[in-house]
Design an enzyme around this catalytic site. Structure first.
Site, PDB file in Angstrom:
ATOM      1  N   ASP A 340       0.770  -0.956  -0.161  1.00  0.00           N
ATOM      2  CA  ASP A 340      -0.095  -0.187  -0.127  1.00  0.00           C
ATOM      3  C   ASP A 340       1.070   1.585   0.307  1.00  0.00           C
ATOM      4  OD1 ASP A 340      -2.293   1.170   0.493  1.00  0.00           O
ATOM      5  OD2 ASP A 340      -1.367   1.965   2.393  1.00  0.00           O
ATOM      6  N   ASP A 539      -1.254  -1.011   6.112  1.00  0.00           N
ATOM      7  CA  ASP A 539      -1.711  -0.163   7.538  1.00  0.00           C
ATOM      8  C   ASP A 539      -2.959   0.324   7.247  1.00  0.00           C
ATOM      9  OD1 ASP A 539      -1.032   1.701   6.357  1.00  0.00           O
ATOM     10  OD2 ASP A 539      -0.896   2.928   7.320  1.00  0.00           O
ATOM     11  N   ASP A 543      -6.592  -1.856   4.190  1.00  0.00           N
ATOM     12  CA  ASP A 543      -5.804  -2.841   3.386  1.00  0.00           C
ATOM     13  C   ASP A 543      -6.309  -4.524   3.820  1.00  0.00           C
ATOM     14  OD1 ASP A 543      -4.701  -0.839   1.874  1.00  0.00           O
ATOM     15  OD2 ASP A 543      -3.097  -0.429   4.035  1.00  0.00           O
TER      16      ASP A 543
END
Length: 645
Positions: A340, A539, A543
């Site tokens: 990410d 995080d 996600d």
């Protein structure tokens, strides 16, 4: 800790004793029993040399009972529980068989070395669980709560969200919270594995179990005691140590079948050589007992679990939490890692990168006015501009009037007898914005930056470019992964230009832009089809689906609780370099396990062949078999060291 104190983990109360010496003795009672057994064997041998055979046998019998009690008990209990035979029973039968044919010394020696290897394996397990016991020892029990100006000492379990507590220099912080008053330096090594203390002031987040080094601070509690990061670490390590890897599960399933086969072959060995090769009954039974000893898979059974527990322990000490052996074993097979962007590769907060002003405008003045007006907004871009000003100047911000914050567009206000507009180009005037300084804004946008226009009564005064900055450690962390032969991929919801710019700065191999949470999952599935075993690092809440889809999900410890719960590996400190370290640790563990398995099988084959060829006697069989088990366990302890072997 005081006697009777209770630590609560996973809703179970653990009493912490005040008698450390007694606890230490009890922890090593297997080793003490093994050593005492060895002492009895020496005494028995001395009596046998002085022709006191009956006294010698009595001491050998004592060695059998003291040295073999723990393993015999374990073997019988496991057999009853699992309704299957195990390696402990094989050793028990072999020792009894040796005694029956008059080889008391060899049987006792077998018991002694087997109990010694068992004690060593227990030591390895206890060593790997040291993190939990050390955490329990440092877990604060009480806190000083401030209620209406009065201080009171309370148990940490009584703290509630919103309570104010005082933490004095040298004390451990009793609860997760934010500093409401004061500045201090905090040792966060118990949480992040980072030994360098961190200076924190008003508004900074602090964690239970960390040490307040030099300043008295007032902390506002943000989490109850059972939900702190500290408590989550304990739960994760406990869960990891109880979960077995696929290799370990296979060995355990294999053990029962193997033991049955060995017992069947031993029975055949007692009969066939007498009739086929003309061996005497005594020789046949003797060779069968040697076979029972050397064919036992002790070393093979000990090849995996000690190494896995040692690796999990090593990772926990460095702030890398594996949720089980299956995940640390699988990490070494990862061929590609998807990241990410926001909060993982980048800092997650926009920062000012460029300030371009009209030639006739004073840069310091226009930034001062812009920051003063933006200070009236809570928008992340506005706050980034305010922080940029504060980093450059100590001058106080001004107070604008007639402030009108237009959500999604910008903010306007009156300041210094002028009307100011700060925001998007449509908000300040499209044509004028695009023409400013020969279209410099278009160049900034092509670099993936967000452009904020500042306009006063005389026209566009400045443009401010902002961007989510790549973390300092990102580039080196990705380089380390490439050196491990891993493909790196960024997945982001940002535009193509932003993704392209971040990919270039971080030097990531490839990127996928404009990803929604659901398209992240589909994109990750395509990556899995291409590379096979894939990890995902994230995080945020968005996600979580991708973390669950990946073969190995890796969460940043400062991210959302959902991401941490979904992931298989948690980095307690947001340090991407720990990923390469975790992979190296995984590779080292798998390499050591492979060495253990090859070595243990080779020893078994050599010893069995030597026995059939009548080269091997029982003492050498005992030493060869049990010695290989001890070597395998000692080799596994290397996982407690660094990631490289």
């Amino acid at each position: 800790m005081l006697q009777g104190q209770l630590a609560t983990i996973n809703n179970e109360k653990i009493t912490v004793s005040s008698k450390p010496r007694l606890e230490k003795i009890l922890m090593h009672w297997e080793l003490i029993a093994a050593i005492f057994s060895g002492l009895l064997i020496v005494i028995a041998w001395l009596f046998s040399k002085s022709n006191h055979e009956s006294i010698s046998i009595a001491f050998y019998l004592g060695a059998f009972i003291i040295g073999g009690f723990a393993k015999a008990k374990e073997g019988i209990e496991e057999t009853i529980k699992n309704k299957d035979l195990n390696v402990e029973l094989l050793m028990f039968f072999a020792a009894i068989g040796s005694a029956i044919i008059g080889y008391w010394a060899e049987g006792a020696m077998l018991i002694f070395i087997f109990s010694l290897s068992g004690a060593l394996e227990t030591y390895t397990t206890n060593k790997s669980k040291k993190e939990i016991s050390s955490l329990l020892e440092i877990q604060p029990e009480t806190a000083i709560r401030v209620v209406q100006g009065h201080e009171e000492k309370v148990h940490v379990s009584l703290l509630q969200v919103g309570d104010m507590i005082i933490v004095k220099p040298g004390e451990r912080i009793p609860a997760d919270g934010n500093i409401a008053q004061g500045t201090t330096t905090i040792d966060e090594s118990t949480i992040s594995g980072e030994s360098i203390p961190v200076t924190k002031g008003n508004g900074a987040e602090v964690f239970a179990g960390t040490i307040n080094l030099n300043g008295s601070v007032m902390v506002k509690v943000t989490k109850p005691a059972n939900e702190t990061v500290f408590n989550k670490i304990i739960q994760l390590v406990q869960s990891a140590q109880s979960e077995k890897s696929p290799s370990q599960l296979f060995i355990e399933r294999f053990e029962g079948t193997y033991v049955k086969v060995v017992l069947l072959v031993v029975i055949l060995m007692m009969l066939i050589p007498h009739f086929v090769f003309g061996w005497s009954w005594n020789t046949t039974f003797y060779r069968a007992m040697i076979l029972l000893v050397v064919a036992s898979p002790c070393a093979l059974v000990a090849s995996i679990m000690p190494a896995t527990l040692s690796a999990i322990s090593n990772g926990a000490r460095k702030g890398i939490l594996f949720k089980g052996g299956v995940h640390i074993e699988g990490l070494s097979h990862v061929k590609a890692i998807a990241f990410d962007k926001t909060g993982t590769l980048t800092k997650g907060k926009p920062e000012v990168t460029d300030l371009i002003v009209r030639p006739d405008v004073n840069e310091q003045s226009v930034l001062h006015f812009a920051a003063s007006i933006e200070n009236q907004s809570n928008h992340p871009l506005a706050q980034a501009i305010v922080q940029y000003w504060k980093a450059k100047s100590d001058e106080e911000l001004l107070q604008p009037v007639q402030v009108d914050d237009v959500p999604g567009w910008g903010i306007k206000a009156k300041l210094n007898n002028q009307e100011w507009f700060i925001g998007k180009k449509d908000f300040v005037g499209m044509e004028e914005a695009l023409a400013f300084e020969d279209g410099v804004a278009k160049k900034l946008e092509s670099e993936g930056k967000t452009v904020v226009y500042v306009k006063n009564s005389y026209g566009i005064a400045a443009v401010i470019a902002l961007q989510d900055i790549v973390r300092d450690e990102t580039k080196n962390a990705l380089l380390e992964l490439k050196q491990e032969g891993i493909r790196t991929i960024m997945m982001t919801g940002d535009s193509e230009n932003t993704a392209k710019n971040i990919a270039a700065v971080s030097q990531i191999d490839e990127y996928i832009a404009e990803c929604l949470p659901e398209t992240k999952v589909s994109s990750l599935k395509k990556v899995k089809e291409q590379f096979g075993i894939v990890a995902m690092v994230g995080d945020g809440v968005n996600d979580a689906p991708a973390l669950a889809t990946a073969n190995v999900g890796i969460a940043m410890g400062e991210g959302s609780d959902v991401a941490m719960e979904t992931a298989d590996v948690v980095l307690m400190k947001n340090d991407l370099s720990r990923i390469a370290e975790a992979i190296r640790l995984s590779k080292k563990m798998n390499r050591i396990i492979k060495q253990n398995i090859i070595f243990s099988i080779s020893v078994i084959v050599i010893l069995i062949a030597s026995n059939f060829l009548e080269f091997l006697n029982l003492p050498l069989g005992v030493v060869g078999h049990e010695g290989s088990t001890i070597l395998v366990i000692l080799n596994s302890l290397r996982c407690l060291g660094g990631g490289k072997s």
